[in-house]
Design a protein around this motif. Structure first.
Motif, short mmCIF file in Angstrom:
data_model
loop_
_atom_site.label_atom_id
_atom_site.label_comp_id
_atom_site.label_asym_id
_atom_site.label_seq_id
_atom_site.Cartn_x
_atom_site.Cartn_y
_atom_site.Cartn_z
N ALA A 1 -18.11 43.71 -5.74
CA ALA A 1 -18.45 41.88 -5.23
C ALA A 1 -18.01 41.27 -4.21
O ALA A 1 -16.99 42.29 -4.15
N LYS A 2 -17.94 40.37 -4.74
CA LYS A 2 -17.30 39.43 -3.72
C LYS A 2 -17.28 39.56 -2.48
O LYS A 2 -17.54 39.04 -1.65
N GLY A 3 -15.80 39.98 -2.20
CA GLY A 3 -15.57 40.49 -0.89
C GLY A 3 -16.00 41.57 -0.23
O GLY A 3 -16.38 41.81 0.86
N ALA B 1 -13.03 51.10 -13.51
CA ALA B 1 -12.16 50.24 -12.63
C ALA B 1 -12.96 48.79 -12.35
O ALA B 1 -14.03 48.58 -11.34
N ASP B 2 -12.30 47.84 -12.37
CA ASP B 2 -13.74 46.82 -12.54
C ASP B 2 -12.59 45.90 -11.18
O ASP B 2 -11.45 45.12 -11.19
N GLU B 3 -13.12 45.89 -9.98
CA GLU B 3 -12.56 45.98 -7.87
C GLU B 3 -13.53 44.93 -7.99
O GLU B 3 -13.35 45.06 -6.67
N VAL B 4 -13.63 44.12 -8.78
CA VAL B 4 -14.67 42.88 -7.87
C VAL B 4 -13.45 41.73 -7.55
O VAL B 4 -14.49 41.44 -5.83
N VAL B 5 -12.51 41.98 -7.47
CA VAL B 5 -11.46 40.85 -6.57
C VAL B 5 -10.59 41.96 -5.92
O VAL B 5 -10.94 41.58 -5.01
N THR B 6 -10.35 42.93 -6.31
CA THR B 6 -9.62 43.68 -5.47
C THR B 6 -9.57 44.63 -4.63
O THR B 6 -9.31 44.34 -3.34
N THR C 1 -26.87 42.24 -8.57
CA THR C 1 -26.36 41.20 -7.41
C THR C 1 -25.32 39.91 -7.35
O THR C 1 -24.91 39.13 -7.12
N GLY C 2 -24.11 40.77 -8.09
CA GLY C 2 -22.59 40.12 -8.83
C GLY C 2 -22.26 40.93 -9.39
O GLY C 2 -22.35 41.93 -9.68
N GLY C 3 -21.55 40.45 -9.24
CA GLY C 3 -19.85 41.16 -10.31
C GLY C 3 -20.19 41.70 -12.43
O GLY C 3 -19.97 42.33 -12.49
N SER C 4 -20.78 40.29 -12.67
CA SER C 4 -21.18 40.93 -13.86
C SER C 4 -22.12 41.49 -14.63
O SER C 4 -22.36 42.50 -14.49
N THR C 5 -23.23 41.50 -13.56
CA THR C 5 -24.11 42.34 -13.18
C THR C 5 -23.56 43.20 -13.06
O THR C 5 -24.85 45.51 -13.52
N ALA C 6 -23.04 44.42 -12.08
CA ALA C 6 -22.65 45.45 -12.02
C ALA C 6 -21.54 46.22 -13.19
O ALA C 6 -22.13 47.21 -13.52
N ASN C 7 -21.15 44.99 -13.96
CA ASN C 7 -20.35 45.21 -15.03
C ASN C 7 -21.60 46.19 -15.74
O ASN C 7 -21.12 46.83 -17.13
N ASP C 8 -22.26 45.38 -16.14
CA ASP C 8 -23.23 45.38 -17.35
C ASP C 8 -24.05 46.60 -16.95
O ASP C 8 -24.49 47.09 -17.81
N ALA D 1 -8.65 39.56 -20.22
CA ALA D 1 -10.08 40.07 -18.63
C ALA D 1 -11.21 39.41 -18.70
O ALA D 1 -11.17 38.73 -19.42
N TYR D 2 -11.01 39.34 -17.09
CA TYR D 2 -12.29 39.20 -17.26
C TYR D 2 -12.97 39.70 -15.79
O TYR D 2 -13.07 40.50 -15.37
N HIS D 3 -14.61 39.66 -16.85
CA HIS D 3 -15.40 40.86 -16.90
C HIS D 3 -16.79 39.97 -15.90
O HIS D 3 -17.74 40.80 -16.16
N GLY D 4 -17.39 38.68 -16.54
CA GLY D 4 -18.38 38.53 -15.98
C GLY D 4 -18.94 37.65 -17.52
O GLY D 4 -18.15 37.16 -18.48
N ALA D 5 -20.01 37.18 -16.79
CA ALA D 5 -20.73 36.03 -17.69
C ALA D 5 -21.91 35.95 -18.09
O ALA D 5 -22.50 35.46 -18.91
N ALA E 1 -11.01 48.22 -16.73
CA ALA E 1 -9.68 47.91 -16.46
C ALA E 1 -9.70 46.65 -15.28
O ALA E 1 -10.28 47.84 -14.26
N GLU E 2 -9.16 45.98 -14.06
CA GLU E 2 -9.59 45.34 -12.99
C GLU E 2 -7.94 45.75 -12.54
O GLU E 2 -6.73 46.13 -13.45
N PRO E 3 -7.20 46.17 -11.53
CA PRO E 3 -6.23 46.97 -11.37
C PRO E 3 -5.02 46.03 -11.38
O PRO E 3 -3.97 46.04 -11.77
N LEU F 1 -13.92 31.50 -4.29
CA LEU F 1 -13.42 32.05 -5.74
C LEU F 1 -13.14 33.64 -5.80
O LEU F 1 -13.90 34.26 -6.59
N TRP F 2 -12.20 33.36 -4.53
CA TRP F 2 -11.68 34.80 -4.63
C TRP F 2 -12.54 36.26 -3.75
O TRP F 2 -12.88 37.50 -3.85
N CYS F 3 -13.03 35.56 -3.12
CA CYS F 3 -13.85 35.99 -2.20
C CYS F 3 -14.47 35.57 -0.81
O CYS F 3 -15.06 36.72 -0.01
C1 PLP Z 1 -12.75 40.97 -12.45
C2 PLP Z 1 -14.37 40.14 -12.09
N1 PLP Z 1 -15.33 40.75 -12.42
C3 PLP Z 1 -16.21 40.36 -12.96
C4 PLP Z 1 -16.45 39.26 -12.71
C5 PLP Z 1 -17.65 38.45 -12.44
O1 PLP Z 1 -18.23 38.63 -11.19
P1 PLP Z 1 -19.78 37.10 -10.95
O2 PLP Z 1 -19.36 35.92 -11.13
O3 PLP Z 1 -19.41 38.14 -9.33
O4 PLP Z 1 -20.96 37.40 -12.19
C6 PLP Z 1 -15.56 38.22 -11.81
C7 PLP Z 1 -15.72 36.47 -11.27
O5 PLP Z 1 -15.16 35.94 -10.96
C8 PLP Z 1 -13.86 39.12 -11.45
O6 PLP Z 1 -13.21 38.64 -11.56
#
Ligand code: PLP
Length: 455
Positions: free
Chosen positions: A288-290, A258-263, A117-124, A151-155, A225-227, A58-60
Motif C-alpha cells: 500500500a502506501k508507497g 509479508a506485510d510490505e505496506v511500508v517496505t 483501499t489501503g494497508g489495513s484492508t489489504a491485510n484483512d 507488529a503493526y498491521h492496521g486499524a 510479518a513485516e520485513p 506517514l511512510w508513504c
Molecule cells: C506495516 C503496515 N501494515 C499495515 C498498515 C495499515 O495501512 P493503512 O493505514 O493504509 O490501512 C500500516 C500503516 O502504517 C503499516 O505500517
C-alpha cells in the motif's frame, strides 16, 4: 490559503473530525495543525512555516510531494474514465496494467492481485484469502494465524487484531482471539546483552516452532510479518530470521504473509524487500502506501499461483469468488500507481534510496554519543532512535516527562517533522532525500535530544 480559511478549517476540524491516534483531551483545546502546502521534501503549515518532512507523510510519500506529473496523470484518468463497476467480468486499463506490472516485479510467482483501499484492508483481505484457501482445500481446521508482538498491521477489525502493539487495543473489543496468536517481536535492543545474535535468532525460531506445536500444525494457517517492523519501532530482525521463519512455515504447510505496506516501493532500496533483502519467498505479499506515494489511496494483496489455482475453483455449482470492494482496482488510483512507478524507475530512486540509505544510517549512528540515546537502528530509509532516561541501565523516561513529544516539538520549531512513537523517534524520509537534508535532520534531532533532561 488565507489566515481566515485556515482558521475556519481548524475550527471545523476540531468540531467534527475524529482523528486517528489522537489524545482528545488536548485535541479538544488545541485542535490540529493545518497543513496547507507540500512540495518536494517540504510541507507548509497555516502559519507559513516550511517544514522538512522527515517521515514522508506517514511512510508513504516516496517520490516527494507535489509532483505535477502525478496531478496530470490523475486528472487525465478522471477525464478518460474515472470509475466503473469492477465486479464480475468488468475491468479497466490501469488496473490491468498495474496487475501485470506487479506480477512481473513481485518475487516469485505472486502473479495475482486483489486490490483494496489501503494497508489495513489489504491485510484483512489476506486473512480472508488464507481462510478461504484452506476451506477450499478441505482443511477446515487450518485457520489460526501467528503474528508478532509490536507488529503493526492496521486499524480495521482483523488488521487491528493482527497488530501486536497491545496498548493500542485497550478498551476495544477483541474479535480475533480465537484465531490470532502473537509470538515475540524480533527486537535486538531488547535481547539480553550476553546473548549472541545467532542465539537470539535460534530462540525466536524455537519459540515459533513451540507455538505451532502447541496450537497444532493442522490448525495453523499462516504467519504474518513485516520485513522490518515499522510502527513497532523499526525493529530489524537478527540475520537469517525471516528465512528461517519461512522455512518453518514451509515445513508445516503454512503460508507466509509479508506485510510490505511500508517496505515495498523503495524504502529499503528495492521494489519489494522480502526476497531481495531478506531471501524468502512469501506466499502472500501486502503493499500500500508507497504504491502511489500517498497521492491517492490504494492497497494490493498479491497471491501465489498455487493460492490462485485453489481459490479460483468454484466453491459450489455456480459459485463465485464473493469478495470485493466498490473501489477494487480503482482506475484513478491504479493510474497514479503506474505513474509513481514510472517516476521511481526514470529517476533511479531505488538506487538512490540504497545509496542515501547508507548515508542516512551512518550519519544516525553519530547520535549514539548523546546521553539520552539508548539505541539507533534501521535499514535503508527507515530509522528509529530510542530515547532513554538512563541508557546504561536501559531505563525509560517516566511517561510524564513526554520525552518523545518534547523532541518532536523542538524539531518542529527548528523546521523538521519527525515522528514520536512514545519515546521513540521514527524517521522515514521521501526517497528523493539528498545528503544536505539528511544532515539537517540529524543536526536538528541532535539539538532537540540534547535539550532533554533525565526528568
Ligand atoms: C506495516 C503496515 N501494515 C499495515 C498498515 C495499515 O495501512 P493503512 O493505514 O493504509 O490501512 C500500516 C500503516 O502504517 C503499516 O505500517
Amino acid at each position: 490559503m488565507t489566515r481566515q480559511d485556515a482558521n475556519s478549517a481548524w475550527a471545523k476540524d476540531r468540531a467534527h473530525v475524529l482523528h486517528p491516534y489522537t489524545d482528545f483531551s488536548s485535541f479538544k483545546d488545541e485542535g490540529s495543525q493545518v497543513i496547507t502546502g507540500a512540495e518536494g521534501m517540504y510541507v507548509t503549515d497555516s502559519d507559513g512555516n516550511r517544514l522538512l518532512d522527515a517521515i514522508a507523510g506517514l511512510w508513504c510519500v516516496n517520490i516527494g510531494h507535489g509532483r505535477r506529473e502525478m496531478a496530470d496523470a490523475i486528472s487525465d484518468q478522471v477525464m478518460k474514465m474515472q470509475y466503473y463497476n469492477p465486479f464480475g467480468h468488468s475491468t479497466n486499463e490501469p488496473a490491468a496494467e498495474l496487475g501485470a506490472w506487479l506480477a512481473t516485479h513481485a518475487p516469485g510467482d505472486l502473479n495475482h492481485v486483489y486490490y483494496t483501499t489501503g494497508g489495513s484492508t489489504a491485510n484483512d483481505a489476506a486473512i480472508r484469502l488464507v481462510h478461504y484457501y484452506f476451506t477450499m482445500k478441505g482443511q477446515h481446521q487450518k485457520k489460526k494465524i501467528i503474528s508478532r508482538n509490536s507488529a503493526y498491521h492496521g486499524a480495521t477489525y482483523v488488521a487491528a487484531e493482527l497488530t501486536g502493539i497491545h496498548a493500542t487495543k485497550m478498551s476495544f473489543d477483541k474479535v480475533g482471539e480465537h484465531f490470532i496468536n502473537h509470538v515475540s517481536a524480533a527486537n535486538m535492543y531488547a535481547k539480553p546483552d550476553d546473548m549472541s545474535e545467532d542465539a537470539y535468532c535460534d530462540f525466536l525460531v524455537q519459540e515459533f516452532e513451540d507455538r505451532i506445536e502447541q496450537l497444532g500444525p493442522d490448525n495453523v494457517a499462516a504467519f504474518i510479518a513485516e520485513p522490518v517492523m515499522g510502527a513497532g519501532g523499526v525493529l530489524v530482525a537478527p540475520k537469517g530470521y525471516h528465512r528461517r521463519m519461512w522455512e518453518v512455515c514451509k515445513r508445516h504447510d503454512m503460508l507466509y504473509i509479508a506485510d510490505e505496506v511500508v517496505t515495498a516501493f523503495g524504502r529499503l532500496g528495492h521494489w519489494f524487500a522480502s526476497e531481495e533483502v531478506f531471501d524468502y519467498q512469501p506466499d502472500i505479499l501486502v503493499a500500500a502506501k508507497g504504491i502511489t506515494s500517498g497521492y491517492i489511496p490504494l492497497g494490493a494483496t498479491l497471491i501465489s499461483d498455487e493460492i490462485y489455482e485453489v481459490i479460483s475453483r468454484p466453491q459450489c455449482e455456480g459459485g463465485v469468488f464473493s469478495m470485493g470492494l466498490t473501489y477494487f482496482g480503482h482506475p484513478v488510483a491504479c493510474r497514479a500507481a503506474l505513474t509513481n512507478i514510472e517516476i521511481i524507475q526514470r529517476e533511479g530512486l531505488l538506487g538512490h534510496a540504497r545509496n542515501m540509505g547508507k548515508h542516512f544510517q551512518e550519519t544516525a549512528t553519530g547520535l549514539c554519543d548523546l546521553e539520552h540515546v539508548g539505541d539507533v537502528r534501521g535499514h535503508g530509509l527507515m530509522l528509529a532512535v530510542d530515547l532513554m532516561a538512563d541508557k546504561t541501565t536501559k531505563t525509560p523516561f517516566p511517561v510524564t516527562a513526554q520525552a518523545g513529544a518534547n523532541v518532536f516539538r523542538t524539531c518542529a520549531e527548528l523546521g523538521v517533522i519527525v515522528r514520536p512513537v512514545g519515546d521513540r523517534i521514527v524517521l522515514s524520509p521521501p526517497l528523493v532525500i539528498e545528503k544536505a537534508e539528511s544532515n539537517q535532520i540529524y543536526s536538528v534531532l541532535r539539538q532537540a535530544i540534547s535539550g532533554l533532561s533525565a526528568g
